[in-house]
Structure formats: C-alpha cells, structure tokens
Design an enzyme around this catalytic site. Structure first.
Site: not given
Ligand code: SDX
Length: 430
Positions: A265, A306, A364
C-alpha cells in the site's frame, strides 16, 4: 418504478430476491442483507467484489483510468487547484468561494503547532526509529491532549479534530526527520503555504531559514493533491472500521497510518526507490522483470499494479509529468534512478506478462523520484503519503459517523476449523 432484483436460487431453500441498487456512477450493487436470514454469508477475501459502504466523496473507474473527487477529475485538480482547496472539497463537498477558502485556511493556521508535552514523546524513540513508527505513536497520542474534540457525535468537535489533524501532520512529520538527524525542531510559520511550510520545517535550521524553491513547493503541493484520497483503499477502510466502533478520530487516523505503512500500500513509494537502487543499471532490468514474473520468487515490481486500475493510474501520468518538471528545474535530467524508472516502465509495458495481468505504474512509481530530488529521505516517503491522505481518511470517517444508519462494522467468516469436541484432561493427552 419497482426496484430491480436479482433472483438467487438456493438448493433446498427458498429463492431470494436481492435488490439491485444503482449509484450515480460505476457498477450497480447487490443488497445482500437478506442472505443472513437464509443462514448464508457471502465469501469475498480481499473484498475484490465487495462494496463496503455508500460514499459521495471519490469515484474511481479502473478501466477508464478515472479518478474524481466530488466529481472533479484529478487531472484538473492537480493542474488548477491547490492542496488546501482540495481538502475543503473533500471535507465539505464543494469547491470553496474565496471567502470560504480564506476562512478555512485561517482556521487551519490556528492548529499548526504541537503541544509542548507531546514534543517529549519524540525523545522516547531511538534516533533511527522508522518515522512511520513515530507517526503511529504521536498521532494516536493526540487524543490525550484534545479532550475538547473527542465527542464524535458533536459536529463542531468533528470539525475541530479534522482541522487539528490536517494542520498538525506536517509539523509532526517534519519533527520525525529533524529528530532522526539530531537537528532542533523547527516551528511552523503560518505566513507560508501548506507545502512551503512543510519544506521549511524539514530543511530550515535555527541559524539559517531555508527558502523553499517555488518549483519544489508546487511539486510538493501537487504530490499532496495526488495522494489526498482514493475511495475505499486499505487504509481508508481501516479508518472506517476503527471509527465504526466509536473510537476517537485521532485513534482512527493512527490506525490508518499503520495500515498505510505496508509495502503493498503506501509503503510502496519507499520500496520503489529501494528497488530502483537495487536494479542499479538499465542493463539489470530484464533480470528483475524475470524475478517479478517468477511465481517462486516473492519479488514484485514495486510501483506496478493496482487492485482497481487496469489500464493506467491517472495519478501516475500526472506524477511522471511532474517528475520531468522537477528534474529539469534542478538540472537532474540525467538522474540515474529516473533513467532506470523510465526504461523499466517502457520494458514492462511491452512485456506480455504485465500486459496480460494489466500491471501499470501506479501513484507510487514516480513519486519517490520527485521526493528524493527535493531532498526528502526515502524513509519519509510514506509519511508524506500519510500527511496527504489524512484529509481523505477524515472525510470518510466523517461521512461514516454522520451517516444515519451507521453501525459497528463486524464481518463474518467461513469457518473451516475443528468441529465441536469435548475437553481432554492433560493426563489423557498425547
Ligand atoms: C497504493 O487501493 C488503493 O487505492 C491504493 C492506493 C491509494 O491511493 O490508496 O492506490 C495506493 O497502495 C498503490 C499500490 C502500491 N503497491 C505497489 O506498488 C506494490 C506492488 N503491487 C502489488 O503488490 C499489487 O499489484 C497490488 C497490491 C497493488 C494489487 O494487488 P492485487 O489487486 O491483490 O493483485 P494480485 O496480487 O491479485 O495480482 C494479480 C496478479 C498476480 O499474479 P497471478 O497470481 O494472477 O498469477 O498480478 C501479479 C500477481 O502475482 N502482480 C504482480 C504485481 N502486482 C500484481 N507481479 C509482479 N509485480 C507486481 N507489482
């Protein structure tokens, strides 16, 4: 108009009519409340097909790469808005007028400082403590200092707690960094903007006030916007679950910070930098792609994939553009890690494994390169994600608490353990 229903035929039981509920956007949902009356549960580990709640805050379409905050596309907010305006939008549902925005910002500025006794918490940590460990501790401890904003059924208390959390996160975060390098803490300067003030608290020293580069301030503010909220992700669901028991907002946000820390995460941005550093050169990329594809190797390409986005993460697109701007502004075009990241993305997106599994760069993948260019240490990356996501967590917590049918979240299970049996005295065991 009669509500549509899905008919569930059950062997040996009466069939069930499950109402189909339509939202304003996105898939319809099946109201499965009737199942418990038929002594049945749904089974959906990882919640891949489960809508845990109704919400009006953020909408994501994973196939179209759509991310809307109260209906506004993230690309437009990243380009035209600023983080505190997005905070107002997420919390109150509409973009503020200038007067509303000025009032909101001035209220936030009343809460940027930290109680002197809370500062003492930091000296209890080792200097090399991970900053997320400190943030879990000090954010939860805020509830010990603010008894005047703990009544979750009082709207004013809820708003004060929201203002305190959004305003204090940058101060607490910068203190983690200062503590780790043995520098004195730097107080917030309310004459500065949110992002500017954070960089000031990170990099100023008593002997020299750092004047943050406006391009880096803009990039920081954009990173905050891109991380502000994301529907029912793991950490937001954690905050909702903790809040459903009536826990105070500071404790709930501390729970969200803990959930965000995981490398699957929010911890991925830190893991991406570690991965790019481990890859070292472009020529090593194929070896790492093979590792990522090897079922027997736990290695995953951090920053890729994702649960919801199956074509592209719109935040990654904006982040890549911001990366170019920042590296250009700093004359770091030849940043070796950025070169590896660009090549890795190019190779991975052509590889059948990644295409078939719909693995694309996520939010990210590029953020760490920008943060590193700004001079922020890798172990602070997830702290910055938590700073930004605090407004999303609070908005969802508030939406849940103020919902008329709010109740404690208590999922059931599929039990596959031992059937009932009698106790055996120790003299008769073995
Ligand atoms: C965030 O939910 C959110 O909205 C989160 C977030 C937010 O804003 O709150 O967007 C922020 O958390 C972004 C994600 C950051 N994490 C990473 O970058 C870590 C690397 N990514 C993976 O761990 C993974 O892709 C997840 C956790 C992001 C998604 O996992 P899923 O949806 O459970 O997918 P999966 O693990 O079932 O993978 C499907 C397949 C598997 O192969 P098979 O078992 O089907 O053969 O794809 C493979 C996985 O092995 N796979 C990867 C991979 N991600 C998935 N293979 C290699 N590298 C990867 N990164």
């Amino acid at each position: 108009m009669d509500k549509e229903v899905a008919k569930l035929t059950l062997p040996g039981k009466e069939s069930l009519d499950l109402p189909i509920i339509k939202g304003t956007m996105g898939p319809d949902v099946l109201d499965i409340g009737a199942l418990s009356k038929a002594d049945l549960f749904t089974f959906d580990p990882g919640f891949r097909s489960t809508a845990s709640c109704e919400s009006k805050i953020t909408f994501i379409d994973g196939n179209k790469g759509l991310l809307l905050h109260r209906g506004y596309p993230i690309e437009q907010l990243a380009e035209k808005s600023d983080f505190l305006e997005v905070c107002y939008l997420l919390l109150f549902g509409e973009l503020p007028t200038q007067t509303q925005k000025d009032k909101f910002i001035s209220k936030l500025k009343n809460h940027t400082m930290i109680h002197e006794q809370l500062i003492k918490f930091y000296s209890g940590f080792r200097r090399d403590a991970h900053p997320m460990a400190i943030m879990c501790g000090v954010v939860g401890a805020l509830s010990a200092f603010y008894h005047d904003s703990l009544d979750i059924h009082n709207e004013e208390h809820r708003e004060t707690a929201a203002l305190r959390l959004i305003a204090k996160m940058p101060t607490l975060a910068a203190m983690c960094y200062k503590y780790s390098i043995g520098h004195p803490f730097v107080s917030p300067l309310n004459k500065m903007s949110f992002a500017e003030n954070f960089l000031h608290m990170m990099f100023s020293v008593p002997s020299e006030e750092s004047v943050p580069n406006p391009i880096l301030v803009k990039a920081m503010d954009r990173i905050f916007i891109l991380h502000a909220d994301h529907e029912q992700n793991a950490s937001t669901s954690t905050v909702r679950l903790a809040g459903s028991s009536g826990a105070n907002p500071f404790a709930c946000i501390a729970a969200g910070i803990a959930a965000l820390w995981g490398p699957a995460h929010g911890g991925a941005n830190e893991a991406v930098l570690a991965m790019l550093s481990e890859i070292q050169t472009v020529s090593n990329i194929p070896k790492f792609i093979d590792k990522a594809k090897d079922k027997n190797d736990p290695f995953r390409l951090m920053g890729f994939g994702h649960r919801v986005y199956k074509n592209f993460d719109p935040r990654a697109t904006v982040m890549r553009k911001t990366c170019y701007e920042v590296l250009d502004a700093l004359g770091l075009h030849d940043d070796p890690l950025f070169a590896i990241a660009l090549k890795l993305e190019e190779i991975a997106l052509k590889d059948p494994y990644f295409i078939e599994k719909k693995l694309y760069p996520n939010v990210d993948f590029y953020s760490g390169i920008i943060l590193r260019a700004i001079g922020i240490p890798t172990n602070m990356f997830t702290v910055i994600f938590a700073m930004a996501r605090t407004v999303g967590w609070i908005a969802h917590w508030n939406e849940m608490i103020s919902s008329p049918d709010q109740s404690i979240n208590r999922p059931r299970q599929l039990y596959t353990g031992p059937v009932m049996r009698d106790f055996i005295d120790v003299s008769k065991r073995g």
